[in-house]
Each structure stands twice: as structure tokens, then as C-alpha cells.
Design a protein around this motif. Structure first.
Motif, PDB file in Angstrom:
ATOM      1  N   PRO A 272      -5.333   2.077  -1.397  1.00  0.00           N
ATOM      2  CA  PRO A 272      -4.951   0.883  -2.165  1.00  0.00           C
ATOM      3  C   PRO A 272      -3.914   0.068  -1.408  1.00  0.00           C
ATOM      4  N   PHE A 273      -3.697  -1.145  -1.898  1.00  0.00           N
ATOM      5  CA  PHE A 273      -2.689  -2.013  -1.282  1.00  0.00           C
ATOM      6  C   PHE A 273      -1.982  -2.774  -2.386  1.00  0.00           C
ATOM      7  N   GLY A 274      -0.641  -2.624  -2.467  1.00  0.00           N
ATOM      8  CA  GLY A 274       0.133  -3.312  -3.493  1.00  0.00           C
ATOM      9  C   GLY A 274       0.355  -4.760  -3.132  1.00  0.00           C
ATOM     10  N   THR A 275       0.234  -5.653  -4.123  1.00  0.00           N
ATOM     11  CA  THR A 275       0.433  -7.092  -3.915  1.00  0.00           C
ATOM     12  C   THR A 275       1.465  -7.634  -4.886  1.00  0.00           C
ATOM     13  N   GLY A 276       2.507  -6.870  -5.104  1.00  0.00           N
ATOM     14  CA  GLY A 276       3.548  -7.328  -6.016  1.00  0.00           C
ATOM     15  C   GLY A 276       4.343  -8.482  -5.447  1.00  0.00           C
ATOM     16  N   SER A 277       5.096  -9.140  -6.316  1.00  0.00           N
ATOM     17  CA  SER A 277       5.909 -10.268  -5.860  1.00  0.00           C
ATOM     18  C   SER A 277       7.070  -9.815  -4.991  1.00  0.00           C
TER      19      SER A 277
ATOM     20  N   ASP B 251       5.959  -0.760   1.104  1.00  0.00           N
ATOM     21  CA  ASP B 251       5.905   0.604   0.585  1.00  0.00           C
ATOM     22  C   ASP B 251       4.469   1.090   0.465  1.00  0.00           C
ATOM     23  N   SER B 252       3.562   0.187   0.102  1.00  0.00           N
ATOM     24  CA  SER B 252       2.156   0.567  -0.023  1.00  0.00           C
ATOM     25  C   SER B 252       1.579   0.955   1.332  1.00  0.00           C
ATOM     26  N   LEU B 253       1.909   0.186   2.370  1.00  0.00           N
ATOM     27  CA  LEU B 253       1.429   0.509   3.715  1.00  0.00           C
ATOM     28  C   LEU B 253       2.015   1.827   4.211  1.00  0.00           C
ATOM     29  N   ARG B 254       3.275   2.067   3.897  1.00  0.00           N
ATOM     30  CA  ARG B 254       3.910   3.328   4.311  1.00  0.00           C
ATOM     31  C   ARG B 254       3.226   4.520   3.627  1.00  0.00           C
ATOM     32  N   GLU B 255       2.900   4.376   2.350  1.00  0.00           N
ATOM     33  CA  GLU B 255       2.225   5.457   1.630  1.00  0.00           C
ATOM     34  C   GLU B 255       0.816   5.684   2.179  1.00  0.00           C
ATOM     35  N   ASN B 256       0.102   4.593   2.508  1.00  0.00           N
ATOM     36  CA  ASN B 256      -1.233   4.737   3.085  1.00  0.00           C
ATOM     37  C   ASN B 256      -1.174   5.420   4.447  1.00  0.00           C
TER      38      ASN B 256
END
Length: 464
Positions: free
Chosen positions: A171-176, A183-188
Motif C-alpha cells: 500500500p501507499f499512504g496519501t495523507g496530507s 512512513d508508508s515507503l519505509r514500511e514497504n
């Protein structure tokens, strides 16, 4: 040596990112990067890398990958690990990587380690989103993909003798918040590291592919506002909020609607009362949106709560599509805009100017029921006489929607604007003056006869 190789990788991606930002409009692009490496030694890729700025199509991608998964002894291992992220752009790698910045701040430590330990590396910074990497790999390996969670790999025994296509969705987070994608890229990256460690534990040679389904920066950062500069081809939306989307029965977007300002006014007790619906419609989700789409008609319905003292308030946009034999193409028109409030109706008919080819969207700087109206009350006795609708930077598309962004727009501004007419008339006047001056100059003639100074003198008799 390993750091130099990964440095070249990020350098290539930064060059591609710069060139793509110069030569393409990123808001309308669907290009994703692809990184492919192998655990085996030796050079497995026989094709030359693409030139800077080149977008790899599906046929070219098949050529690149078929050169890797050949039948030769030094071909890539046919146990393929496909790390398929929801969204990824070249900017994510160049921005959050640690080669040119603080390495301790990098969000890709496991990816960098894997690339540095591999001598076979294929980097395609810009692959067309329609290339469909999973389908290409499935066709080359002739095996059905197997979707797995990273934790399930420990329970799976890999067979080296037969090809396998293991797909890991990331997944990839797209929060504001700017930290959300980081953080999403680090988790991936952590999940990719776990998968690679599990494959190494089974001593299985592998080929890994890291790519995405769609670019991330298109929806996260770049959404330019519709420009009001006459007849222009518009695509995309405002950088504050995204367009309103209506889905069909298949879950696909079939209607897009956007306006920088959405205002309704009503005449009550001899005074005009105004309500701004922009925030409720696009930002705070204070509207219940519904709609219907088919091959010939589309309808967008917006239901609000208490507006201008009315308990129920509904705004409906009715659009239709038909074939015009003269142009031999399909055109769509905005037929009506209807207000329903506490059991009363106010209907506005769209003028002939609210139209566009079916594969285009329609844009207008100002759509209003007053002051050069494009919305006309249906009948003289209709309640619409008590209402004024004003849509600024209005853009709508009811047919031919292919994604989350508008198609090119047919603008309501005429080609010959008053400014263009003034320039043409002034230029014509100056041209006439210049022509008359040249004509006068060409009519000048020099004298062809002169008095002879050596002739006999004139004698003037004198009387004594």
C-alpha cells in the motif's frame, strides 16, 4: 563500487524526473518507475537502457523482460518476486532515498542493500501505466501469479525447477501530512526486506521487480487549477481539492465535476439571499452525491442539508449524448440544471454553448443564470426566476471519463475575443496606412527635362 552503482541508479532517475517535468505535463501522466534486479551474478540484460526522457511502452517492456527471461543458461532466475505498490513515482525514490542526502534518513535501506549486492540491475524510470507489468510477466513465464502477504512466504516451499510469479501488494499512504508517504515507503521497504530474507533462507535464486500500478505525485502534489485563458485544452483540477467523482455500477468513475466557486442565490422578501456551496460540495463532504450513467444520458445529483432555510435542497445536472451527422462524432450537452427545495422546483435549461465532444470535458470561466446567462429558466412562470446560479471555473464531464482527471476541455470562450478583434482591426488600419504610404512613394517621378544653361541669353530691350 556498490555505492557508485546505486548512485548511478538515482542519478538516472533524477535526470528522468527533470526531463519528464520539462517535456510532459505530470498531472496527466501515468508513468511509473520499474526497478529489476537478480540474485544471480553476471549481466542478464542484453538491451540498452532507454535514453533520458523516453517512456517505455508495453511492447518495449516485453522486449526488455524477454531478454532477461530467456532460455539461455545465464538467463534470470524464473522465481520472480513482484513488489507491486499502489502508487510510486520517480520523485519518491529521488526525494526519500539516501544517496544524495543523509543516508541514515533513507526510507529504502533494504532496497539499497539488495541493489548494491546485485550485479544485474535494470532501471526503467518511466514505464507507461498501460504496460501492465503483471500481465507481461505472466505471459513471459507462462504461469499464473500468486498473491501473497510477506508473512505467508515462510509457509511456502519454493521449487527452483519450475517458474513462479509471487506478487506482493504494497500500500501507499496519501495523507496530507508530508510524513505519511515517507512512513508508508519505509514500511514497504521493511516488508520487501522480510521477503528477500525469507527467499535467501531457502537458498532460492530469484529475480525481483519493484514497480507500481499508478504514479503517486499525480494525485498527491500536482493538481493544477483549470486555467481561464480562453480556448485551451484543460486537464486536471485545482491544487486545493479534487473534482467530485460519481461511480457507475462497475465501480468506475463516469462523471467528474469541479468549480472554484459554487453559489446559489434566492429572492426572499424582496432581498437576495446568497449561499456558498463550495465547501460543502468539494471540501467538507457536506453533500450526498448520487448519479447515473449510461451510453446516452448522465445525471449528477447533489443533496444538501439546510440551505437558505430550506430543509431539503437538491441540485441536479442532466446531460445527454448524441451523434451529430455534420461533424460525424458524438457530442454531449448539459441539458438542464434543476433545483429541488422543500417540494418546489426551479429548472434551468442549458444553452447551446454548454456542449463538448463526448471524449472531452466542458469548461467555462463563468456559468450563470444572470449576466450573459448560459442557464435560462425553462418557462417565464417557473420558480427559476427567483434563483440565480453562479458557477466559477466550471468544469464537468459526463461521458468518456478514463480516470480520476478531466480529459481535454472544450472551453466556452469564443476564439475571436474582443481583445483579438481589437488587435485585428488595429493591425488592419496600420496595414492600410502603410500600403497608402508605399503607394505614394512609388508614384514619385523625377523630371525628365531641364533648362539649358548654355543657351542664348535673354535680351531685354531698354527704351531711352
Amino acid at each position: 563500487m556498490a555505492e557508485e552503482m546505486f548512485g548511478r541508479l538515482v542519478s538516472i532517475m533524477m535526470v528522468f524526473s527533470l526531463l519528464l517535468s520539462v517535456f510532459t505535463t505530470r498531472s496527466c501522466s501515468d508513468h511509473v518507475p520499474l526497478i529489476m534486479w537478480s540474485s544471480e551474478g553476471g549481466s542478464l540484460w542484453t538491451q540498452d537502457p532507454p535514453v533520458a526522457g523516453h517512456i517505455v511502452s508495453r511492447s518495449q517492456l516485453e522486449t526488455y523482460l524477454s531478454s532477461a527471461f530467456g532460455s539461455a543458461p545465464n538467463s534470470a532466475p524464473h522465481t520472480v518476486l513482484l513488489f507491486l505498490q499502489d502508487r510510486l513515482s520517480v520523485d519518491d525514490i529521488t526525494l526519500y532515498g539516501g544517496v544524495f542526502g543523509n543516508k541514515q534518513d533513507s526510507v529504502f535501506p533494504n532496497l539499497e542493500t539488495a541493489l548494491q549486492s546485485s550485479s544485474s540491475l535494470l532501471v526503467l524510470p518511466s514505464v507507461s501505466g498501460s504496460a501492465s507489468v503483471p500481465e507481461v510477466l505472466q505471459g513471459l513465464l507462462n504461469v499464473a501469479p500468486l498473491s501473497l502477504d510477506p508473512e505467508q512466504l515462510n509457509e511456502l516451499h519454493l521449487d527452483v525447477s519450475s517458474p513462479a510469479l509471487l506478487v506482493f501488494r504494497l500500500p501507499f499512504g496519501t495523507g496530507s501530512n508530508e510524513m505519511a508517504p515517507k512512513d508508508s515507503l519505509r514500511e514497504n521497504d521493511r516488508l520487501m526486506g522480510n521477503v528477500l530474507d525469507a527467499v535467501k533462507a531457502q537458498a532460492v535464486p530469484y529475480t525481483a521487480v519493484y514497480t507500481a500500478l499508478a504514479p503517486s505525485w499525480v494525485t498527491r502534489d500536482v493538481n493544477p487549477a483549470p486555467q481561464s485563458v480562453g480556448r485551451s485544452l484543460l486537464q486536471a483540477t485545482n491544487d486545493v481539492y479534487a473534482p467530485l467523482q460519481i461511480l457507475d455500477n462497475m465501480g468506475k468513475v463516469c462523471i467528474l465535476f469541479w468549480a472554484s466557486n459554487l453559489t446559489v442565490s434566492v429572492l426572499q422578501s424582496g432581498q437576495w439571499q446568497k449561499a456558498d456551496l463550495t465547501d460543502k460540495t468539494f471540501i467538507s463532504s457536506g453533500v450526498e452525491k448520487n448519479g447515473s450513467c449510461n451510453a446516452s444520458n448522465s445525471q449528477l445529483i447533489l443533496k444538501y442539508g439546510n440551505i437558505l432555510g430550506f430543509q431539503t435542497f437538491q441540485l441536479t445536472f442532466a446531460m445527454s449524448q448524441r451523434l451529430y451527422p455534420v461533424s460525424a462524432r458524438q457530442w454531449f450537452t448539459l441539458d438542464q440544471v434543476q433545483l429541488n427545495y422543500d417540494g418546489h422546483n426551479a429548472t434551468f435549461n442549458g444553452s447551446d454553448g454548454i456542449t463538448a465532444p463526448s471524449e472531452y470535458s466542458y469548461h467555462c470561466q463563468m456559468v450563470s443564470s444572470s449576466d450573459y446567462p448560459l442557464l435560462v429558466p425553462s418557462t417565464p412562470t417557473d420558480n427559476a426566476k427567483q434563483w440565480i446560479l453562479t458557477f466559477t471555473d466550471f468544469q464537468i464531464q459526463g461521458f468518456g471519463v478514463t480516470g480520476e482527471n478531466f480529459s481535454y476541455a472544450n472551453d466556452c470562450a469564443s476564439f475571436f475575443t474582443p481583445g483579438i478583434w481589437m488587435g485585428l482591426v488595429t493591425s488592419l488600419l496600420l496595414l492600410l496606412i502603410l500600403t497608402y504610404g508605399l503607394h505614394m512613394i512609388l508614384q514619385l517621378r523625377s523630371m525628365d527635362r531641364f533648362d539649358d544653361p548654355k543657351g542664348p541669353a535673354i535680351a531685354v530691350p531698354q527704351n531711352d
